[in-house]
Motif scaffolding. Structure first.
Motif, mmCIF file in Angstrom:
data_model
loop_
_atom_site.group_PDB
_atom_site.id
_atom_site.type_symbol
_atom_site.label_atom_id
_atom_site.label_comp_id
_atom_site.label_asym_id
_atom_site.label_seq_id
_atom_site.Cartn_x
_atom_site.Cartn_y
_atom_site.Cartn_z
ATOM 1 N N PHE A 98 -17.679 1.076 -9.188
ATOM 2 C CA PHE A 98 -16.818 -0.275 -9.909
ATOM 3 C C PHE A 98 -16.468 0.277 -11.146
ATOM 4 N N HIS A 99 -15.029 -0.120 -11.505
ATOM 5 C CA HIS A 99 -14.184 0.483 -12.262
ATOM 6 C C HIS A 99 -12.218 0.058 -12.663
ATOM 7 N N PRO A 100 -12.271 -0.298 -13.587
ATOM 8 C CA PRO A 100 -11.549 -1.258 -14.026
ATOM 9 C C PRO A 100 -10.356 0.058 -13.267
ATOM 10 N N GLU A 101 -9.639 1.255 -13.366
ATOM 11 C CA GLU A 101 -9.333 1.582 -13.349
ATOM 12 C C GLU A 101 -9.614 2.815 -12.050
ATOM 13 N N ALA A 102 -10.686 3.554 -11.788
ATOM 14 C CA ALA A 102 -10.254 4.587 -11.211
ATOM 15 C C ALA A 102 -11.543 4.331 -10.295
ATOM 16 N N PRO A 103 -11.979 2.910 -9.494
ATOM 17 C CA PRO A 103 -13.125 3.719 -8.928
ATOM 18 C C PRO A 103 -13.163 4.558 -7.402
ATOM 19 N N PHE A 104 -14.651 4.769 -7.975
ATOM 20 C CA PHE A 104 -14.459 5.853 -6.618
ATOM 21 C C PHE A 104 -13.840 5.339 -5.423
ATOM 22 N N PHE A 105 -13.258 6.411 -4.385
ATOM 23 C CA PHE A 105 -13.002 6.759 -3.052
ATOM 24 C C PHE A 105 -12.517 5.088 -3.439
ATOM 25 N N GLN A 106 -11.712 4.217 -4.256
ATOM 26 C CA GLN A 106 -10.610 3.239 -4.106
ATOM 27 C C GLN A 106 -9.358 3.086 -4.687
ATOM 28 N N ILE A 107 -8.518 1.989 -4.493
ATOM 29 C CA ILE A 107 -7.361 2.005 -5.226
ATOM 30 C C ILE A 107 -7.388 0.675 -6.443
ATOM 31 N N ALA A 108 -7.759 0.576 -7.470
ATOM 32 C CA ALA A 108 -8.486 -0.541 -8.352
ATOM 33 C C ALA A 108 -7.509 -1.428 -8.342
ATOM 34 N N ASP A 109 -6.006 -1.353 -7.955
ATOM 35 C CA ASP A 109 -4.947 -3.057 -8.452
ATOM 36 C C ASP A 109 -4.707 -2.745 -6.833
ATOM 37 N N LEU A 110 -5.893 -2.982 -5.818
ATOM 38 C CA LEU A 110 -5.043 -3.715 -4.189
ATOM 39 C C LEU A 110 -5.254 -5.341 -4.771
ATOM 40 N N PRO A 111 -5.123 -5.558 -4.052
ATOM 41 C CA PRO A 111 -5.545 -7.025 -3.752
ATOM 42 C C PRO A 111 -6.412 -7.953 -3.512
ATOM 43 N N GLU A 112 -6.549 -8.789 -4.239
ATOM 44 C CA GLU A 112 -7.816 -9.922 -3.877
ATOM 45 C C GLU A 112 -7.454 -10.574 -2.639
ATOM 46 N N GLU A 113 -6.284 -10.674 -2.559
ATOM 47 C CA GLU A 113 -5.987 -11.747 -1.371
ATOM 48 C C GLU A 113 -6.724 -11.747 -0.525
ATOM 49 N N GLU A 114 -6.381 -12.100 0.907
ATOM 50 C CA GLU A 114 -6.977 -11.692 1.834
ATOM 51 C C GLU A 114 -7.991 -11.024 2.253
ATOM 52 N N PRO A 115 -8.939 -10.427 1.697
ATOM 53 C CA PRO A 115 -10.268 -10.092 1.956
ATOM 54 C C PRO A 115 -10.633 -9.538 3.219
ATOM 55 N N VAL A 116 -11.242 -7.982 3.542
ATOM 56 C CA VAL A 116 -11.940 -8.208 4.602
ATOM 57 C C VAL A 116 -13.548 -8.311 4.234
ATOM 58 N N PRO A 117 -14.228 -8.309 5.739
ATOM 59 C CA PRO A 117 -16.095 -8.365 5.282
ATOM 60 C C PRO A 117 -16.133 -7.071 5.047
ATOM 61 N N TRP A 118 -16.690 -6.343 4.326
ATOM 62 C CA TRP A 118 -17.538 -4.685 4.702
ATOM 63 C C TRP A 118 -17.768 -4.167 5.443
ATOM 64 N N THR A 119 -18.064 -5.141 6.702
ATOM 65 C CA THR A 119 -18.733 -3.767 8.229
ATOM 66 C C THR A 119 -17.171 -3.372 8.467
ATOM 67 N N LYS A 120 -16.190 -3.735 7.643
ATOM 68 C CA LYS A 120 -15.259 -2.808 8.573
ATOM 69 C C LYS A 120 -15.006 -1.513 8.355
ATOM 70 N N LEU A 121 -16.229 -1.241 7.332
ATOM 71 C CA LEU A 121 -16.023 -0.129 6.800
ATOM 72 C C LEU A 121 -16.458 0.812 7.798
ATOM 73 N N ARG A 122 -17.523 1.017 8.550
ATOM 74 C CA ARG A 122 -18.243 1.073 9.528
ATOM 75 C C ARG A 122 -17.944 0.850 11.292
ATOM 76 N N PRO A 123 -17.422 2.013 11.537
ATOM 77 C CA PRO A 123 -17.112 1.981 12.701
ATOM 78 C C PRO A 123 -17.962 1.221 14.370
ATOM 79 N N GLU A 124 -19.287 1.966 13.928
ATOM 80 C CA GLU A 124 -20.334 1.041 14.877
ATOM 81 C C GLU A 124 -20.559 0.104 14.862
#
Length: 485
Positions: A98-124
């Motif tokens: 978690f970082h305000p500008e450079a979170p690891f492997f993520q995009i910091a300013d991606l919108p929070e609206e319409e969030p999706v469950p974390w389970t989408k990250l695990r294909p199984e």
């Protein structure tokens, strides 16, 4: 706010001193010589975590040029602590989850609206388009997970995300992640240190940078597919940002995330070192995949150069290192089985990795052995059809096919060979390897036939069908002996 630095916080599960616990990314690398292996039930997690460690090593250490360099590394007994620590210190700020500008492997300013469950990250896991094959969680009530688990899921998703509908930030569909459909080849040694050295393929590093060595991505970079990179460079591909993700911190875990497109890959001529390839009759090159219906060993022959295939760089390198140091290692084949955008299975298959596989006579012996197995398998399929026609008579082809599939004949035959194949690999360099394999084929066929005899009924038509099948089986086994003579 900066939180949970992956270089310092424990999040990678390992086996050490006979116990499983979590270590940081820094400890996994600096203490790799004291760790037996990464220990996780998920084959996808195993592959993704190794690729992350390898990307760091490629950039932190002097490049490995050949098997002699790798053998020298092994002789040293551990990685260069000074060089490694210096590199980790340099890029420490890029490994905050978690970082305000450079979170690891993520995009910091991606919108929070319409969030999706974390389970989408695990294909199984169930969620979105995935069926409830492996669990029964739902998008409406995702459980909150610890940061360590969220970090592992994030790394897995960036490597294995399947292409399909997206409809976010002006992008309608996402492309496959680098390992979405390919089988991953991971040679392994006695310790995590040995395993990593075996997979540190010769590296030049020109025009190649992992994600943490380039400026952090912003929403504007992925909106409307704005950013496209050539899919090339070992560490760039190992850390490819397939999707835009922003984990939403709930103070003590993660339940939801912002989600969107990642960097669009531009296809170029690049061979992933951990993937095998084959060329079809039209000259098109494909990565080898895992199959839902058959074990991967049956496709070993298709990746041999004599069959127009290309061995994975990791397998070639580990085999050459094995010849250099005089030791054999093992091989893990990892990946997922999918149907378009649905995951059907996640698999891990473990085999011996004899250096003889890289020698011409070893490759020829393997090709011959696999050919015998397939030919006898086809003959058994013909036997099964004779039995089906004998029992059912002149029925519709679909009905006959269904009966053939219900017989244990082929299923039992291939299952027996699943167990026998590692023995063949171990003995590949020995002069009697093919004779022993032929004996295993015969035993597997006879065992499968005995199970089939018990499966089919005892009425007159059943016995007549079995007699017809047994004559065909005897002929097939005789052919096996004659071809081998």
């Amino acid at each position: 706010m900066e939180k949970f630095n992956l270089l310092e916080e424990p999040w990678i599960p390992v086996l050490k001193d006979g116990q499983v616990y979590q270590v940081s990314l820094g400890e996994a690398l600096l203490e790799a010589h004291t760790i037996a292996r990464i220990e996780t039930a998920s084959p996808l997690e195993e592959a993704a975590l190794h690729r992350l460690l390898l990307a760091l090593l490629h950039r932190a250490l002097p490049p490995v040029r050949d098997e002699q360099d790798a053998a020298d590394l092994l002789d040293g007994g551990q990685f260069d602590q000074g060089a490694l620590q210096s590199y980790l210190d340099r890029y420490h700020p890029r490994f905050w989850l978690f970082h305000p500008e450079a979170p690891f492997f993520q995009i910091a300013d991606l919108p929070e609206e319409e969030p999706v469950p974390w389970t989408k990250l695990r294909p199984e896991l169930a969620g979105g388009n995935n069926p409830t094959l492996f669990d029964h969680s739902t998008d409406e009530s995702p459980v909150k997970i610890p940061y360590a688990e969220a970090a592992r899921a994030l790394v897995v998703h960036q490597s294995f995300a399947l292409g399909g509908l997206l409809r976010r930030l002006g992008v309608t569909s996402g492309k496959d992640a680098p390992l979405a459909r390919a089988a991953v080849f991971l040679p392994t040694g006695e310790t995590l240190f040995e395993t990593l050295v075996l997979n540190l393929v010769p590296y030049e590093g020109e025009d190649d940078k992992p994600l943490w060595e380039v400026p952090p991505l912003k929403q504007k970079d992925v909106e409307n597919g704005a950013t496209k990179w050539a899919l090339s460079g070992v560490t760039r591909v190992y850390t490819w940002p397939s999707r835009g993700v922003r984990l939403l911190d709930e103070g003590d875990g993660v339940r939801y995330m912002g989600y969107g497109p990642g960097v669009e890959p531009l296809p170029v001529i690049f061979r992933d070192p951990m993937v095998a390839y084959r060329t079809d009759a039209k000259g098109t090159i494909f990565p080898l995949r895992l199959s839902e219906e058959r074990s991967f060993w049956r496709d070993f022959g298709t990746m041999l150069p004599s069959a127009g295939g290309t061995l994975p760089g990791t397998l070639r390198h580990a085999g050459a290192v094995g010849l250099e140091v005089g030791r054999a290692h093992r091989l893990r084949v990892l990946g997922q089985v999918s149907d378009q955008a649905k995951v059907l299975d996640a698999r891990r298959e473990v085999y011996p990795l004899p250096s003889a596989l890289l020698l011409p006579q070893g490759a020829l012996a393997l090709e011959a052995a696999l050919g015998k197995a397939e030919r006898l398998g086809e003959a058994l399929r013909s036997v099964a059809w004779r039995v089906a026609r004998g029992v059912l008579g002149d029925k519709d082809a679909k009905e006959l096919e269904a009966f053939v599939r219900s017989l244990p004949l082929l299923r039992s035959y291939w299952a027996s060979l699943d167990l026998a194949f590692p023995e063949l690999l171990e003995a590949l360099s020995q002069p009697n390897a093919l004779d022993t394999w032929r004996l295993r084929l015969r035993q597997a066929a006879l065992r499968a036939w005995e199970e089939t005899r018990l499966f089919v009924g005892t009425e007159g038509r059943h016995l007549a069908a079995l007699a017809e099948g047994e004559r065909a089986l005897t002929f097939a086994l005789k052919e096996l002996e004659e071809v081998s003579a």
